[in-house]
Design a protein around this motif. Sequence first.
Motif, PDB file in Angstrom:
ATOM      1  N   LEU A 171       0.789  -1.219   0.000  1.00 47.57           N
ATOM      2  CA  LEU A 171       0.000   0.000   0.000  1.00 47.57           C
ATOM      3  C   LEU A 171       0.828   1.279   0.000  1.00 47.57           C
ATOM      4  O   LEU A 171       0.348   2.323  -0.447  1.00 47.57           O
ATOM      5  CB  LEU A 171      -0.957  -0.016   1.190  1.00 47.57           C
ATOM      6  CG  LEU A 171      -2.054  -1.091   1.066  1.00 47.57           C
ATOM      7  CD1 LEU A 171      -2.788  -1.263   2.387  1.00 47.57           C
ATOM      8  CD2 LEU A 171      -3.032  -0.738  -0.035  1.00 47.57           C
ATOM      9  N   VAL A 172       2.055   1.227   0.503  1.00 46.54           N
ATOM     10  CA  VAL A 172       2.898   2.428   0.415  1.00 46.54           C
ATOM     11  C   VAL A 172       3.150   2.787  -1.044  1.00 46.54           C
ATOM     12  O   VAL A 172       3.046   3.956  -1.448  1.00 46.54           O
ATOM     13  CB  VAL A 172       4.221   2.217   1.171  1.00 46.54           C
ATOM     14  CG1 VAL A 172       5.236   3.283   0.790  1.00 46.54           C
ATOM     15  CG2 VAL A 172       3.987   2.252   2.670  1.00 46.54           C
ATOM     16  N   ILE A 173       3.466   1.790  -1.851  1.00 42.06           N
ATOM     17  CA  ILE A 173       3.685   2.036  -3.283  1.00 42.06           C
ATOM     18  C   ILE A 173       2.394   2.524  -3.931  1.00 42.06           C
ATOM     19  O   ILE A 173       2.384   3.485  -4.714  1.00 42.06           O
ATOM     20  CB  ILE A 173       4.195   0.760  -3.961  1.00 42.06           C
ATOM     21  CG1 ILE A 173       5.551   0.368  -3.378  1.00 42.06           C
ATOM     22  CG2 ILE A 173       4.285   0.935  -5.473  1.00 42.06           C
ATOM     23  CD1 ILE A 173       6.050  -0.981  -3.810  1.00 42.06           C
ATOM     24  N   TYR A 174       1.289   1.882  -3.597  1.00 39.78           N
ATOM     25  CA  TYR A 174      -0.021   2.280  -4.111  1.00 39.78           C
ATOM     26  C   TYR A 174      -0.317   3.735  -3.766  1.00 39.78           C
ATOM     27  O   TYR A 174      -0.805   4.506  -4.601  1.00 39.78           O
ATOM     28  CB  TYR A 174      -1.069   1.348  -3.504  1.00 39.78           C
ATOM     29  CG  TYR A 174      -2.494   1.596  -3.913  1.00 39.78           C
ATOM     30  CD1 TYR A 174      -3.032   0.983  -5.036  1.00 39.78           C
ATOM     31  CD2 TYR A 174      -3.318   2.427  -3.167  1.00 39.78           C
ATOM     32  CE1 TYR A 174      -4.343   1.191  -5.409  1.00 39.78           C
ATOM     33  CE2 TYR A 174      -4.631   2.644  -3.520  1.00 39.78           C
ATOM     34  CZ  TYR A 174      -5.148   2.020  -4.644  1.00 39.78           C
ATOM     35  OH  TYR A 174      -6.449   2.238  -4.994  1.00 39.78           O
ATOM     36  N   ALA A 175      -0.009   4.119  -2.532  1.00 42.27           N
ATOM     37  CA  ALA A 175      -0.303   5.475  -2.077  1.00 42.27           C
ATOM     38  C   ALA A 175       0.568   6.505  -2.769  1.00 42.27           C
ATOM     39  O   ALA A 175       0.076   7.541  -3.248  1.00 42.27           O
ATOM     40  CB  ALA A 175      -0.106   5.550  -0.556  1.00 42.27           C
TER      41      ALA A 175
ATOM     42  N   ARG B 201       4.217  -8.143  -6.094  1.00 40.60           N
ATOM     43  CA  ARG B 201       3.103  -7.426  -5.465  1.00 40.60           C
ATOM     44  C   ARG B 201       3.327  -5.919  -5.487  1.00 40.60           C
ATOM     45  O   ARG B 201       2.381  -5.135  -5.576  1.00 40.60           O
ATOM     46  CB  ARG B 201       2.892  -7.911  -4.027  1.00 40.60           C
ATOM     47  CG  ARG B 201       2.549  -9.372  -3.892  1.00 40.60           C
ATOM     48  CD  ARG B 201       1.412  -9.790  -4.776  1.00 40.60           C
ATOM     49  NE  ARG B 201       0.146  -9.146  -4.398  1.00 40.60           N
ATOM     50  CZ  ARG B 201      -0.963  -9.237  -5.115  1.00 40.60           C
ATOM     51  NH1 ARG B 201      -0.980  -9.906  -6.254  1.00 40.60           N
ATOM     52  NH2 ARG B 201      -2.058  -8.638  -4.701  1.00 40.60           N
ATOM     53  N   ALA B 202       4.586  -5.500  -5.432  1.00 34.08           N
ATOM     54  CA  ALA B 202       4.891  -4.068  -5.583  1.00 34.08           C
ATOM     55  C   ALA B 202       4.483  -3.597  -6.974  1.00 34.08           C
ATOM     56  O   ALA B 202       3.956  -2.491  -7.147  1.00 34.08           O
ATOM     57  CB  ALA B 202       6.375  -3.818  -5.335  1.00 34.08           C
TER      58      ALA B 202
ATOM     59  N   MET C  13      -2.003   4.250   3.208  1.00 36.37           N
ATOM     60  CA  MET C  13      -1.008   4.365   4.261  1.00 36.37           C
ATOM     61  C   MET C  13      -1.529   3.820   5.589  1.00 36.37           C
ATOM     62  O   MET C  13      -0.836   3.069   6.288  1.00 36.37           O
ATOM     63  CB  MET C  13      -0.584   5.828   4.419  1.00 36.37           C
ATOM     64  CG  MET C  13       0.127   6.387   3.195  1.00 36.37           C
ATOM     65  SD  MET C  13       1.642   5.488   2.759  1.00 36.37           S
ATOM     66  CE  MET C  13       2.702   5.938   4.128  1.00 36.37           C
ATOM     67  N   MET C  14      -2.760   4.185   5.941  1.00 36.47           N
ATOM     68  CA  MET C  14      -3.347   3.662   7.172  1.00 36.47           C
ATOM     69  C   MET C  14      -3.676   2.182   7.025  1.00 36.47           C
ATOM     70  O   MET C  14      -3.454   1.387   7.942  1.00 36.47           O
ATOM     71  CB  MET C  14      -4.608   4.457   7.506  1.00 36.47           C
ATOM     72  CG  MET C  14      -4.353   5.899   7.882  1.00 36.47           C
ATOM     73  SD  MET C  14      -3.690   6.053   9.559  1.00 36.47           S
ATOM     74  CE  MET C  14      -5.134   5.658  10.532  1.00 36.47           C
ATOM     75  N   GLY C  15      -4.236   1.820   5.860  1.00 38.03           N
ATOM     76  CA  GLY C  15      -4.580   0.425   5.638  1.00 38.03           C
ATOM     77  C   GLY C  15      -3.381  -0.492   5.683  1.00 38.03           C
ATOM     78  O   GLY C  15      -3.477  -1.635   6.144  1.00 38.03           O
ATOM     79  N   GLY C  16      -2.249  -0.004   5.216  1.00 34.04           N
ATOM     80  CA  GLY C  16      -1.051  -0.829   5.233  1.00 34.04           C
ATOM     81  C   GLY C  16      -0.598  -1.190   6.631  1.00 34.04           C
ATOM     82  O   GLY C  16       0.057  -2.228   6.835  1.00 34.04           O
TER      83      GLY C  16
END
Length: 413
Positions: free
Chosen positions: A54-58, A104-105, A352-355
Amino acid sequence: MLAAHPWAAVALLMLVTILNNMDRFLPSILAEPMKRELGLSDTFLGVLNGIGFLVIYAVAGIPIARFADRGRFGAVISASLAGWSLMTALGGLVTSGWQLAATRAGVALGEAGSTPAAHAYISRNFPPEQRPGALALLTLGAPLGMMASLVVGGVVGELLGWRRTFMVMGGLGLILAPIVLIALGRGQPLPSRAADPATADLRSILRKPSVLALCAASGFIALGGYASGAFSPAFLIRAHGMSVGTVGLQLGLLNGGLGVLAMLAMSWLGGRLARRDPRWPLALLTLLALVAIPFGVAGYLFAEGTGAVLCIAISNLVGGAYLALTVACLHSLAPVTVRARISAVLLFCTAMMGGLGPLFAGMISDVLTPTYGVEALGRALLIVPASLVLAAACFIAAAANFRRDMVEERVTD
């Protein structure tokens, strides 16, 4: 081209959202066989399905959304779909946990551009009174995709193994990507006022208290939702002795069926009540979060077997039903020329929070396992109902400033 048929375009975008969520949550239902074959810990799985993804997603979402805010909806969505589908397929070829993490990244990078562009497409093509319905149809892809991920991943995973399941899912997206580009086209011209810098000041939008509160509420929902999505199947397998296929069918069908009903009901009721007072959708979201809390506690601590599955599915309703109303409210606070980016900011916060959710749940589970054994993961997943308490408080805070922060809606050219 579907520009003249906006509802058909939304149906196609819903299909893209289904594939988005299927690929995103596929490692959750397949976590146990992946863990055994690749020698992974719960903490590693938490990073893989949570913050590592999720960091990459964000981070990638906001710059990609700039292209969508220029009207390049079809090109962004099609390229995103092709990218994440390719990386999903490559996940079936890995031989180590770190190789799996790299694929996954790549999935995260691909998925980052799709949802903000879809939100902006709907805001561009639908008037305010129709947006909750259109966004509800789009976001139906989330519970349907999670359901399909659990059902297809569980059943196909038992039949073909987790590696072939990854390859099959990636192949479906690669087939759909060129169809999306042809149907939506590369982009749409924006209204002439798009050149006005005053309408594109994202920083001033982000200073509004109601925007900050909505982003925080969504972040807390994501924290609990991603923890549940990453570890609820493993919890049911360990604590209740269910098979991968049984968990996939029961949890998948309940998550999907109840999620669709909740999303449709919330969007319909929220749209009607918003005509009386634009704060009503926020009140509905607060009520839904509060109702879900006791079911989350019961599902992870007290219920047995199918009862636990049902309670967990009910506690997951918030994660499936909140997004359409939240995005509709958020887009009422921002001009048309920054709506893809404001959606990307929302997804940045949820990512970020979800991660942190799967990471915290995995770490707590590893710490508690020597004491609680197979019950440790259930204790760790109590962060799910705890996050809903905080989300409800944030929705209440958003309602307090919502009327003042709304922007005047103008008809596009």
